[in-house]
Design a protein around this motif. Structure first.
Motif, mmCIF file in Angstrom:
data_model
loop_
_atom_site.group_PDB
_atom_site.id
_atom_site.type_symbol
_atom_site.label_atom_id
_atom_site.label_comp_id
_atom_site.label_asym_id
_atom_site.label_seq_id
_atom_site.Cartn_x
_atom_site.Cartn_y
_atom_site.Cartn_z
ATOM 1 N N GLU A 139 36.159 36.628 42.353
ATOM 2 C CA GLU A 139 35.343 37.588 41.607
ATOM 3 C C GLU A 139 36.194 38.559 40.790
ATOM 4 O O GLU A 139 35.739 39.644 40.442
ATOM 5 C CB GLU A 139 34.444 38.364 42.575
ATOM 6 N N TRP A 140 37.420 38.176 40.471
ATOM 7 C CA TRP A 140 38.285 39.046 39.672
ATOM 8 C C TRP A 140 38.004 38.912 38.171
ATOM 9 O O TRP A 140 38.445 39.745 37.379
ATOM 10 C CB TRP A 140 39.754 38.742 39.961
ATOM 11 N N TYR A 141 37.310 37.884 37.776
ATOM 12 C CA TYR A 141 36.953 37.676 36.373
ATOM 13 C C TYR A 141 35.432 37.556 36.268
ATOM 14 O O TYR A 141 34.730 37.492 37.286
ATOM 15 C CB TYR A 141 37.665 36.438 35.812
ATOM 16 N N LEU A 186 38.620 40.517 32.650
ATOM 17 C CA LEU A 186 38.640 40.958 34.040
ATOM 18 C C LEU A 186 37.291 41.575 34.413
ATOM 19 O O LEU A 186 36.600 42.151 33.576
ATOM 20 C CB LEU A 186 39.749 41.987 34.254
ATOM 21 N N ASN A 187 36.954 41.471 35.689
ATOM 22 C CA ASN A 187 35.692 41.999 36.209
ATOM 23 C C ASN A 187 35.934 43.383 36.798
ATOM 24 O O ASN A 187 36.275 43.527 37.973
ATOM 25 C CB ASN A 187 35.123 41.056 37.270
ATOM 26 N N PHE A 188 35.743 44.420 35.996
ATOM 27 C CA PHE A 188 36.016 45.779 36.446
ATOM 28 C C PHE A 188 34.978 46.299 37.428
ATOM 29 O O PHE A 188 35.176 47.350 38.039
ATOM 30 C CB PHE A 188 36.136 46.721 35.238
ATOM 31 N N HIS A 189 33.897 45.577 37.616
ATOM 32 C CA HIS A 189 32.957 45.973 38.662
ATOM 33 C C HIS A 189 33.552 45.736 40.051
ATOM 34 O O HIS A 189 33.025 46.253 41.043
ATOM 35 C CB HIS A 189 31.649 45.192 38.515
ATOM 36 N N VAL A 193 40.050 44.766 41.327
ATOM 37 C CA VAL A 193 40.592 44.628 39.975
ATOM 38 C C VAL A 193 41.065 45.989 39.464
ATOM 39 O O VAL A 193 42.165 46.114 38.892
ATOM 40 C CB VAL A 193 39.541 44.019 39.035
ATOM 41 N N GLN A 194 40.255 47.011 39.657
ATOM 42 C CA GLN A 194 40.661 48.351 39.239
ATOM 43 C C GLN A 194 41.965 48.752 39.917
ATOM 44 O O GLN A 194 42.883 49.284 39.271
ATOM 45 C CB GLN A 194 39.566 49.357 39.566
ATOM 46 N N ASP A 195 42.072 48.498 41.203
ATOM 47 C CA ASP A 195 43.294 48.844 41.931
ATOM 48 C C ASP A 195 44.499 48.101 41.361
ATOM 49 O O ASP A 195 45.593 48.664 41.228
ATOM 50 C CB ASP A 195 43.151 48.510 43.418
#
Length: 557
Positions: A139-141, A186-189, A193-195
């Motif tokens: 789920e990173w993308y 990238l999936n910023f939700h 990923v944010q980290d």
């Protein structure tokens, strides 16, 4: 506050001015085209270090370096495959360290391009993510199932042409790409990923960078429900997108500029605030309301420090347009701080775009003075200080995939990316000892640094004098701005402060006379390198073609 950036900058006091970026002159370097030191036809980090004296002599407060991270170079570095590595094309981490030390030793700060809305499809994260639907990075993308008949999940489009969705046979799903197919979003939700991207930013902060230029800063988040974008209403337009691109037909209310982005930008600001005197400038692209987005993203002290849009990077050129853009910003942003640019690595050079390449020796100094007189900080793209025009790169030598896709109506971005000319002779005008990755046009070689350095009336000489003169006038760096009504082609405004400065610009090649009878005690400021003109209280100012005039006057209570 903890400074983890090393001691070299501390010693020189670079880390002791948290507001250094307000009114700063930021010199943008496109590393592929700046200076080659290993004769492969492509610029490198050692080349930037070699030319650091030139940058310091120009008077730049900081440099912004376009991406040099490891990349397959499908989009010339804006497709990152490893955030923590220098691509061998540009050198090694040691070369970066030496380059940043060379900058700091000359009082020049270093900002780097942080490209985190997407990666390359060669990034290890994406290779793992596309393997199956259950792996740790699944789920990173942004993945989505096809519609029942097999078509993409919605109508979102790529800026580079076609659908923004690409089918992946391994996962039997579509992935989102706002740009090239090889640039998955990238999936910023996903908090992981944010980290991860914040860790990438920390890596470079720890190496001593002074800030970031945030590529496509409004593209980080997408609508979770994947709703279709509606058509663009009549009367609205997308800044920075050609109208022959179908991307400009949609109102992009769901595929970018989402409200969740604000919270992430606060996380990013929190990271930067752990370090001393760090700054950031965000690129707000393909937006229908750039001032509102800029206001939200640059809310004073909460998110990024400043942002720029494409409002002054368009073909439209008039005093009324420039005034409208700046005044709209001033009304909208509150405590936010603007950053202006007239050229960059994505847009036709301003000498060609606004002046059609005519008389660059007069137009280019005026344009640079105007850019550096607006309230805000300024990004000066390499070659603007030489008055370079847009190069005409033939199709057979074209490198830009964007240009190849939309040729011939749109010729892409290579025309503003050709190598920097350092001397008039040689294979590549001093840029390289080998054939350059893009050709150096003869008209650029004739305007090389070596040619202009010996001419006191050159565009380069004007640029150096003006930037040095501007440094001594705080009103031009950090004062307010008030526009004055004058007929086209005159742009008139004051930079306010203890001693307000009246700024007059003739945007045409024909001489003009400007009425200044409404200013009390007006007297000219000199030393900036432009020809003096007659004028005074209850009088007028005579401006030659592309003329510039500065004066002080009595401040009214």
């Amino acid at each position: 506050m903890t400074d983890k950036a090393g001691t070299d900058a501390q010693t020189l006091g670079l880390k002791n001015d948290p507001d250094w970026w307000r009114g700063a002159v930021i010199y943008q370097i496109y590393p592929r085209s700046f200076q080659d030191t290993n004769a492969d036809g492509v610029g490198d980090l050692k080349g930037i270090a070699r030319r650091m004296d030139y940058i310091a002599e120009l008077g730049a407060d900081a440099i912004w370096i376009s991406p040099f991270f490891r990349s397959p170079m499908k989009d010339f570095g804006y497709d990152v495959s490893d955030y923590n590595a220098v691509d061998p094309l540009f050198g090694a981490l040691e070369d970066f360290d030496e380059m940043i030390a060379a900058a700091h030793a000359r009082g020049v700060r270093v900002m780097i391009d942080l490209v985190i809305s997407h990666t390359s499809d060669q990034h290890a994260w994406f290779k793992e993510s596309r393997a199956d639907r259950t792996n740790p990075k699944a789920e990173w993308y942004v993945w989505a199932d096809a519609k029942p008949e097999g078509s993409p999940p919605n109508n979102w489009l790529s800026i580079f042409g076609g659908s923004a969705w690409e089918w992946d046979t391994a996962r039997r799903q579509y992935y989102l790409h706002n740009f090239l197919i090889s640039q998955p979003d990238l999936n910023f939700h996903n908090p992981e990923v944010q980290d991860a991207v914040l860790d990438a930013a920390r890596f470079w902060l720890d190496r001593g960078v002074d800030g970031f230029r945030l590529d496509t800063v409004n593209f980080y988040f997408h609508d979770r429900q994947l709703r279709d974008n509606p058509p663009l209403p009549k009367g609205k337009s997308l800044t920075g997108v050609e109208d022959n691109n179908p991307y400009a037909f949609q109102d992009h209310v769901h595929d970018k500029t989402q409200p969740e982005n604000l919270a992430f930008l606060e996380r990013l600001r929190g990271l930067m605030d752990e370090y001393s005197s760090i700054s950031s400038v965000g690129e707000i692209g393909a937006d229908t309301d750039p001032p509102a987005t800029t206001a939200a993203y640059t809310e004073d002290g909460k998110r990024i420090h400043m942002a720029y849009s494409f409002d002054l990077l368009t073909e439209e050129y008039s005093a009324a347009h420039i005034r409208d853009v700046v005044e709209t910003f001033e009304r909208s942003v509150g405590g936010g701080w603007p950053c202006w640019a007239f050229s960059n690595h994505d847009i036709r050079r301003v000498v060609t775009r606004w002046n059609k390449g005519k008389d660059p020796d007069r137009f280019a100094p005026m344009a640079l003075a105007l850019l550096l007189s607006l309230r805000g900080s300024a990004c000066v793209y390499q070659g603007e200080e030489l008055g370079l025009s847009e190069a005409d790169v033939p199709f057979e030598l074209l490198q830009d995939p964007f240009g190849k896709r939309f040729w011939p109506a749109y010729k892409g971005r290579d025309g503003c990316r050709t190598p920097m000319p350092w001397r008039e002779g040689g294979l590549a005008a001093g840029f390289s000892d080998a054939a350059p990755w893009l050709p150096v046009p003869p008209e650029h070689a004739a305007r090389a640094v070596g040619v202009q350095e010996t001419d006191d009336g050159s565009v380069l000489a004007h640029a150096r004098r003006f930037i040095a003169w501007r440094r001594g006038h705080d009103a031009l760096r950090r004062g307010g701005i008030v526009f004055h009504d004058r007929p086209e082609p005159i742009l008139a405004f004051s930079r306010t402060g203890t001693a307000p400065i009246l700024c007059l610009f003739n945007l045409s090649s024909a001489a003009q006379k400007v009425d200044v009878s409404d200013f009390d005690g007006l007297s000219a400021l000199d030393g900036h390198g432009f020809a003096a003109s007659g004028g005074g209280a209850r009088g007028s100012i005579a401006l030659g073609g592309y003329g510039v005039w500065y004066g002080v006057y009595n401040k009214k209570d």
